[in-house]
Design a protein around this motif. Structure first.
Motif, PDB file in Angstrom:
ATOM      1  N   CYS A   1       0.832  -1.200   0.000  1.00 43.00           N
ATOM      2  CA  CYS A   1       0.000   0.000   0.000  1.00 43.00           C
ATOM      3  C   CYS A   1       0.869   1.254   0.000  1.00 43.00           C
ATOM      4  O   CYS A   1       1.906   1.293   0.659  1.00 43.00           O
ATOM      5  CB  CYS A   1      -0.910   0.036   1.224  1.00 43.00           C
TER       6      CYS A   1
ATOM      7  N   ALA B   1      -3.363   4.457  -2.424  1.00 42.70           N
ATOM      8  CA  ALA B   1      -3.867   3.233  -3.053  1.00 42.70           C
ATOM      9  C   ALA B   1      -3.056   2.027  -2.624  1.00 42.70           C
ATOM     10  O   ALA B   1      -1.901   2.137  -2.226  1.00 42.70           O
ATOM     11  CB  ALA B   1      -3.821   3.370  -4.574  1.00 42.70           C
ATOM     12  N   CYS B   2      -3.693   0.892  -2.731  1.00 47.10           N
ATOM     13  CA  CYS B   2      -3.028  -0.390  -2.502  1.00 47.10           C
ATOM     14  C   CYS B   2      -2.982  -1.129  -3.833  1.00 47.10           C
ATOM     15  O   CYS B   2      -3.895  -1.016  -4.644  1.00 47.10           O
ATOM     16  CB  CYS B   2      -3.788  -1.222  -1.479  1.00 47.10           C
ATOM     17  N   ALA B   3      -1.935  -1.878  -4.055  1.00 50.81           N
ATOM     18  CA  ALA B   3      -1.773  -2.646  -5.291  1.00 50.81           C
ATOM     19  C   ALA B   3      -1.641  -4.110  -4.926  1.00 50.81           C
ATOM     20  O   ALA B   3      -1.310  -4.465  -3.792  1.00 50.81           O
ATOM     21  CB  ALA B   3      -0.544  -2.176  -6.055  1.00 50.81           C
TER      22      ALA B   3
ATOM     23  N   ARG C   1      -1.445  -6.807 -12.469  1.00 46.22           N
ATOM     24  CA  ARG C   1      -1.505  -5.991 -11.260  1.00 46.22           C
ATOM     25  C   ARG C   1      -2.734  -5.097 -11.306  1.00 46.22           C
ATOM     26  O   ARG C   1      -3.078  -4.553 -12.341  1.00 46.22           O
ATOM     27  CB  ARG C   1      -0.244  -5.142 -11.189  1.00 46.22           C
TER      28      ARG C   1
ATOM     29  N   THR D   1      -5.076  -2.039  -8.780  1.00 49.05           N
ATOM     30  CA  THR D   1      -5.009  -1.138  -7.627  1.00 49.05           C
ATOM     31  C   THR D   1      -6.407  -0.931  -7.064  1.00 49.05           C
ATOM     32  O   THR D   1      -7.401  -1.055  -7.764  1.00 49.05           O
ATOM     33  CB  THR D   1      -4.420   0.235  -8.010  1.00 49.05           C
TER      34      THR D   1
ATOM     35  N   GLU E   1      -8.118  -0.371 -12.037  1.00 45.59           N
ATOM     36  CA  GLU E   1      -8.579  -0.132 -10.673  1.00 45.59           C
ATOM     37  C   GLU E   1      -9.748  -1.056 -10.364  1.00 45.59           C
ATOM     38  O   GLU E   1     -10.591  -1.310 -11.217  1.00 45.59           O
ATOM     39  CB  GLU E   1      -9.007   1.325 -10.509  1.00 45.59           C
TER      40      GLU E   1
END
Length: 156
Positions: free
Chosen positions: A56, A60-62, A76, A78, A101
């Motif tokens: 994170c 945002a967190c990925a 990946r 987010t 996203e």
């Protein structure tokens, strides 16, 4: 004692102004919530999968994304940073169309999407009680907002 026409005008003006502000707050809460909630509520035909948070940042967190059977593979994705997302967490998500996203789905995602509306309910309860002088409606509005926020807290 008989009220003067100016007193009645001020009273009706206060009620109209407070009613407009309450309505504006509730519409703003729904509008803000719908920005995220429509991805959860109207998720048919969208990409579904499971996200595993790998890290994170500030906002945002990925993480990695494992699609359901009909969704394409993504390396990946987010998600907007939340207090409930920590490294290693796994949860079901839906991908926002045309982006990388995702939005959390399921009961927790549904409730989390409506948090702004819950806050609007709590704030408008104060105006309903004070400006409109409707204490029972204010208590009901506050109870609905508090129930939504509490359910979200418990679900996440």
């Amino acid at each position: 004692m008989k009220r003067s026409s100016s007193h009645r005008l001020v009273s009706h003006g206060r009620i109209a102004a407070a009613g407009c502000i309450v309505l504006l707050m509730l519409v703003a809460g729904v509008w803000s919530s719908w920005n995220t909630a429509h991805h959860v509520v109207l998720s048919k035909g969208r990409e579904h999968g499971t996200m595993t948070v790998t890290g994170c940042g500030e906002t945002a967190c990925a993480g990695s994304y494992v699609p359901d059977r009909d969704s394409p593979q993504r390396a990946r994705v987010t998600i907007v940073k939340s207090v409930a997302a920590e490294k290693g967490d796994r949860f079901p998500v839906v991908v926002k169309p045309g982006t990388g996203e995702v939005v959390r789905t399921g009961t927790a995602g549904f409730l989390h999407a409506w948090v702004p509306f819950g806050g609007a309910l709590l704030l408008s309860a104060l105006l309903i009680a004070g400006g409109l002088r409707m204490p029972r409606a204010a208590w009901g509005t506050a109870a609905a907002g508090a129930a939504l926020l509490t359910a979200t807290f418990l679900a996440l």
